[in-house]
Design a protein around this motif. Sequence first.
Motif, mmCIF file in Angstrom:
data_model
loop_
_atom_site.group_PDB
_atom_site.id
_atom_site.type_symbol
_atom_site.label_atom_id
_atom_site.label_comp_id
_atom_site.label_asym_id
_atom_site.label_seq_id
_atom_site.Cartn_x
_atom_site.Cartn_y
_atom_site.Cartn_z
ATOM 1 N N ILE A 256 -5.777 14.375 7.622
ATOM 2 C CA ILE A 256 -6.895 14.676 8.516
ATOM 3 C C ILE A 256 -7.997 15.364 7.720
ATOM 4 N N HIS A 257 -9.218 14.826 7.817
ATOM 5 C CA HIS A 257 -10.388 15.394 7.147
ATOM 6 C C HIS A 257 -11.409 15.852 8.180
ATOM 7 N N GLU A 258 -12.152 16.881 7.793
ATOM 8 C CA GLU A 258 -13.359 17.275 8.528
ATOM 9 C C GLU A 258 -14.552 16.792 7.708
ATOM 10 N N VAL A 259 -15.471 16.075 8.357
ATOM 11 C CA VAL A 259 -16.683 15.616 7.676
ATOM 12 C C VAL A 259 -17.784 16.632 7.962
ATOM 13 N N THR A 260 -18.257 17.301 6.929
ATOM 14 C CA THR A 260 -19.290 18.320 7.107
ATOM 15 C C THR A 260 -20.627 17.670 7.443
ATOM 16 N N SER A 261 -21.596 18.498 7.807
ATOM 17 C CA SER A 261 -22.922 17.976 8.140
ATOM 18 C C SER A 261 -23.582 17.292 6.949
ATOM 19 N N HIS A 262 -23.135 17.648 5.733
ATOM 20 C CA HIS A 262 -23.658 17.018 4.513
ATOM 21 C C HIS A 262 -22.839 15.800 4.109
ATOM 22 N N GLY A 263 -21.767 15.492 4.851
ATOM 23 C CA GLY A 263 -20.978 14.302 4.563
ATOM 24 C C GLY A 263 -19.814 14.513 3.614
ATOM 25 N N CYS A 264 -19.493 15.757 3.291
ATOM 26 C CA CYS A 264 -18.366 16.027 2.391
ATOM 27 C C CYS A 264 -17.047 15.991 3.173
ATOM 28 N N LEU A 265 -16.011 15.447 2.553
ATOM 29 C CA LEU A 265 -14.690 15.386 3.157
ATOM 30 C C LEU A 265 -13.915 16.658 2.826
ATOM 31 N N VAL A 266 -13.471 17.357 3.848
ATOM 32 C CA VAL A 266 -12.667 18.567 3.676
ATOM 33 C C VAL A 266 -11.323 18.330 4.347
ATOM 34 N N MET A 267 -10.261 18.289 3.556
ATOM 35 C CA MET A 267 -8.941 18.036 4.115
ATOM 36 C C MET A 267 -8.446 19.270 4.861
ATOM 37 N N ILE A 268 -8.018 19.085 6.113
ATOM 38 C CA ILE A 268 -7.537 20.207 6.915
ATOM 39 C C ILE A 268 -6.054 20.118 7.225
ATOM 40 N N GLN A 269 -5.454 18.923 7.057
ATOM 41 C CA GLN A 269 -4.023 18.803 7.332
ATOM 42 C C GLN A 269 -3.484 17.522 6.716
ATOM 43 N N SER A 270 -2.228 17.582 6.299
ATOM 44 C CA SER A 270 -1.516 16.415 5.797
ATOM 45 C C SER A 270 -0.178 16.350 6.515
ATOM 46 N N ILE A 271 0.035 15.283 7.262
ATOM 47 C CA ILE A 271 1.250 15.122 8.060
ATOM 48 C C ILE A 271 2.065 13.984 7.471
ATOM 49 N N SER A 272 3.210 14.305 6.889
ATOM 50 C CA SER A 272 4.089 13.300 6.301
ATOM 51 C C SER A 272 5.231 12.993 7.251
ATOM 52 N N LEU A 273 5.601 11.734 7.315
ATOM 53 C CA LEU A 273 6.709 11.357 8.190
ATOM 54 C C LEU A 273 8.003 12.008 7.731
#
Length: 305
Positions: free
Chosen positions: A180-197
Amino acid sequence: VHGGTFLNSMPPSCSHVSTLLDRRRLCGSPSLRSQFYQLIFPKHQIDVNVPDLVVKRFSADGKMLICFSLSHRSIIFLVVQRCSLAPNRSSFEEFFKRKATWTVPIDHATLCAEMAVTNTHVIVISSLATQANTSMATTMHVVNFAAQQVDSCQLEDKVAISSFRNRVGVMLMTKQKLIIHEVTSHGCLVMIQSISLDGVDPIPRCARPQQFASFITGLRHRVMVSLLRQGSDSVSNQFFAKFDAFHSFTMNKFQFLDDSHVLIKLAATVPDLSDLLVVCNVESMDVISFFTTSEVSDELNNDTI
């Protein structure tokens, strides 16, 4: 209690999941309602010569039409024009004005059908076959509405993508992982969570006793615990009788319900077991509830899940 407003506003029932899915189609606004009409007849028809484009979707505000080129090498941004629907108007340019074009910066790479649109950016996937043609080099691109690439990252050879407002999720099929990424107002990808099976094993494999050579971890562990705790006696009996079958679920689809929850489809690999739809909290990774695909499809009037 995890889940915040998701649990406080309504019990995590099947009908609530269908309500969130319907709200998601309306750009996440709880004040909007979808209306369906029957026996609608057009007042007049306008034949428009559409240029060589692959129409994908409108932006969330409806002011821009996003298209691919026929070669799947470029994104074309078209601004919706305000004009009267007069029968004598037949030019595509009278309804849509080309604003900008972005082309994949990797030679011979093409755009995949998967794409997502946030409030301010378009997220697309490009793929390029390796020299041996044994795998695909996949890249995710973040492009603003001015056709400028502001971020990118390398991915697996097969992915699924979904977005809600400014959050973007990418499912890596080979690794069975949802990022899961958050896209900032400038378009940068910031990872907020990684869910592995299957998560990360807490004990090195070489240090395990022989009888515990395979630990169940990650999202699979949380789902199986929820099945055992929340299920009825009959479900519990089926759980123990088909333990290996429950252990074989694989992630193959997902979509956001709101900013904090995703609906993940776990596909069964045996014919006598139903696919599961799991509601998972993005921040805490808690499994809020689970349903079979048939239960949710019935609530959505047999829409495909």
